[in-house]
Design a protein around this motif. Structure first.
Motif, PDB file in Angstrom:
ATOM      1  N   TYR A 180       0.816  -1.224   0.000  1.00 20.77           N
ATOM      2  CA  TYR A 180       0.000   0.000   0.000  1.00 20.77           C
ATOM      3  C   TYR A 180       0.849   1.273   0.000  1.00 20.77           C
ATOM      4  O   TYR A 180       0.436   2.297   0.520  1.00 20.77           O
ATOM      5  CB  TYR A 180      -0.944   0.022   1.208  1.00 20.77           C
ATOM      6  CG  TYR A 180      -1.891  -1.147   1.286  1.00 20.77           C
ATOM      7  CD1 TYR A 180      -2.942  -1.267   0.388  1.00 20.77           C
ATOM      8  CD2 TYR A 180      -1.721  -2.132   2.258  1.00 20.77           C
ATOM      9  CE1 TYR A 180      -3.814  -2.344   0.456  1.00 20.77           C
ATOM     10  CE2 TYR A 180      -2.592  -3.212   2.330  1.00 20.77           C
ATOM     11  CZ  TYR A 180      -3.633  -3.313   1.422  1.00 20.77           C
ATOM     12  OH  TYR A 180      -4.498  -4.380   1.495  1.00 20.77           O
ATOM     13  N   LYS A 181       2.013   1.201  -0.614  1.00 20.28           N
ATOM     14  CA  LYS A 181       2.900   2.367  -0.632  1.00 20.28           C
ATOM     15  C   LYS A 181       2.280   3.548  -1.365  1.00 20.28           C
ATOM     16  O   LYS A 181       2.564   4.709  -1.061  1.00 20.28           O
ATOM     17  CB  LYS A 181       4.227   1.982  -1.292  1.00 20.28           C
ATOM     18  CG  LYS A 181       5.307   3.067  -1.217  1.00 20.28           C
ATOM     19  CD  LYS A 181       6.579   2.614  -1.939  1.00 20.28           C
ATOM     20  CE  LYS A 181       7.673   3.653  -1.861  1.00 20.28           C
ATOM     21  NZ  LYS A 181       8.871   3.261  -2.647  1.00 20.28           N
ATOM     22  N   ASP A 182       1.415   3.266  -2.347  1.00 18.86           N
ATOM     23  CA  ASP A 182       0.808   4.325  -3.139  1.00 18.86           C
ATOM     24  C   ASP A 182      -0.571   4.728  -2.628  1.00 18.86           C
ATOM     25  O   ASP A 182      -1.287   5.468  -3.307  1.00 18.86           O
ATOM     26  CB  ASP A 182       0.696   3.880  -4.603  1.00 18.86           C
ATOM     27  CG  ASP A 182      -0.166   2.630  -4.769  1.00 18.86           C
ATOM     28  OD1 ASP A 182      -0.427   1.949  -3.750  1.00 18.86           O
ATOM     29  OD2 ASP A 182      -0.583   2.337  -5.915  1.00 18.86           O
ATOM     30  N   ASP A 183      -0.942   4.268  -1.445  1.00 17.44           N
ATOM     31  CA  ASP A 183      -2.258   4.565  -0.880  1.00 17.44           C
ATOM     32  C   ASP A 183      -2.121   5.651   0.194  1.00 17.44           C
ATOM     33  O   ASP A 183      -1.624   5.380   1.290  1.00 17.44           O
ATOM     34  CB  ASP A 183      -2.875   3.300  -0.278  1.00 17.44           C
ATOM     35  CG  ASP A 183      -4.335   3.482   0.109  1.00 17.44           C
ATOM     36  OD1 ASP A 183      -4.684   4.550   0.651  1.00 17.44           O
ATOM     37  OD2 ASP A 183      -5.129   2.552  -0.105  1.00 17.44           O
ATOM     38  N   PRO A 184      -2.549   6.886  -0.078  1.00 18.02           N
ATOM     39  CA  PRO A 184      -2.365   7.981   0.891  1.00 18.02           C
ATOM     40  C   PRO A 184      -3.069   7.737   2.218  1.00 18.02           C
ATOM     41  O   PRO A 184      -2.568   8.158   3.269  1.00 18.02           O
ATOM     42  CB  PRO A 184      -2.960   9.200   0.171  1.00 18.02           C
ATOM     43  CG  PRO A 184      -2.944   8.851  -1.273  1.00 18.02           C
ATOM     44  CD  PRO A 184      -3.158   7.376  -1.330  1.00 18.02           C
TER      45      PRO A 184
END
Length: 260
Positions: A180-184
């Motif tokens: 979830y690195k791209d999930d703010p």
């Protein structure tokens, strides 16, 4: 009992809707404009640059409000800090426009360092001699349960990245260990969790947020706040207000021109 279930279901539905809208808005901004920098965006259309950064900033605000809602559903005594999380994302990743996803030195829109992730995971998994677990653990378990209800299968806030210790004692991320690195929203959930350790808490003004960022987030010998050429959080927030005022003025002028 029935009223509690209905209330919880309504809250979860509201959070899901906000999350979906936030993702759609951020994706549209990125598709149209691509990653840019708030410090002097080079574009042929200056109004597009203004719309881009303001749109991204507002989207981060919606994501941060969702994070507040999640923590409030767990414990109503937890202070809402959405404005600070929004400001932090602006400072660290240009409100998600430059999150550095292709790099492995930090995690997400608030740029969580590997040493900070390592400390959190260690504290989270600690079992004290008396068998008690940390506040991190109990709040983390509650977050995991809530995120499961929101559709994040097998969510575990303590396993969002794999941290490796180098021979010199420093830390780095395993490039293949991110989740979830791209999930703010996930990033801000973890960021809020890390903030519980600060006894001074979060202030209510941009000046206090800037001081908090310098004191707890932007630390170390290579910190941006040690470089006088770098823009600090307060200056970036002031720039956002300037752009918003400019946009409002342009809108008034455009509307006036329609009646000429």
């Amino acid at each position: 009992m029935r009223e509690n279930i209905v209330s919880e279901t309504r809250m979860i539905i509201q959070i899901i809707i906000i999350m979906l809208l936030g993702r759609i808005m951020l994706n549209l901004v990125m598709m149209v404009n691509g990653p840019q920098n708030i410090e002097g965006v080079v574009m042929s259309d200056e109004s597009s640059a203004t719309e881009m950064i303001l749109g991204a900033f507002d989207t981060m605000g919606e994501n941060a409000a969702t994070v507040d809602s999640i923590y409030q559903s767990i414990d109503s005594n937890i202070k809402p800090v959405a404005p600070y999380l929004q400001a932090l994302s602006l400072q660290e990743s240009r409100a998600g426009l430059d999150p550095g996803l292709e790099k492995n030195h930090s995690y997400g829109v608030t740029q969580i360092d590997p040493i900070r992730m390592f400390d959190f995971q260690r504290d989270y998994n600690e079992v004290r001699p008396d068998g008690q677990r940390s506040t991190y653990f109990h709040r983390g378990q509650a977050v995991n349960e809530t995120m499961e209800k929101l559709g994040y299968k097998d969510f575990d806030i303590s396993q969002l990245a794999t941290v490796v210790q180098n021979q010199d004692g420093s830390f780095k991320y395993d490039a293949n260990g991110f989740k979830y690195k791209d999930d703010p929203i996930v990033n801000m959930l973890l960021t809020r969790m890390l903030m519980f350790k600060d006894p001074q808490g979060v202030g209510d003004t941009p000046t206090q947020w800037d001081a908090l960022w310098k004191r707890t987030w932007n630390t170390g010998k290579n910190a941006a706040s040690n470089d006088p050429s770098k823009v600090d959080m307060l200056e970036n927030l002031q720039e956002i207000e300037r752009l918003r005022t400019l946009e409002e003025v342009n809108e008034v002028i455009d509307n006036a021109n329609k009646f000429k």
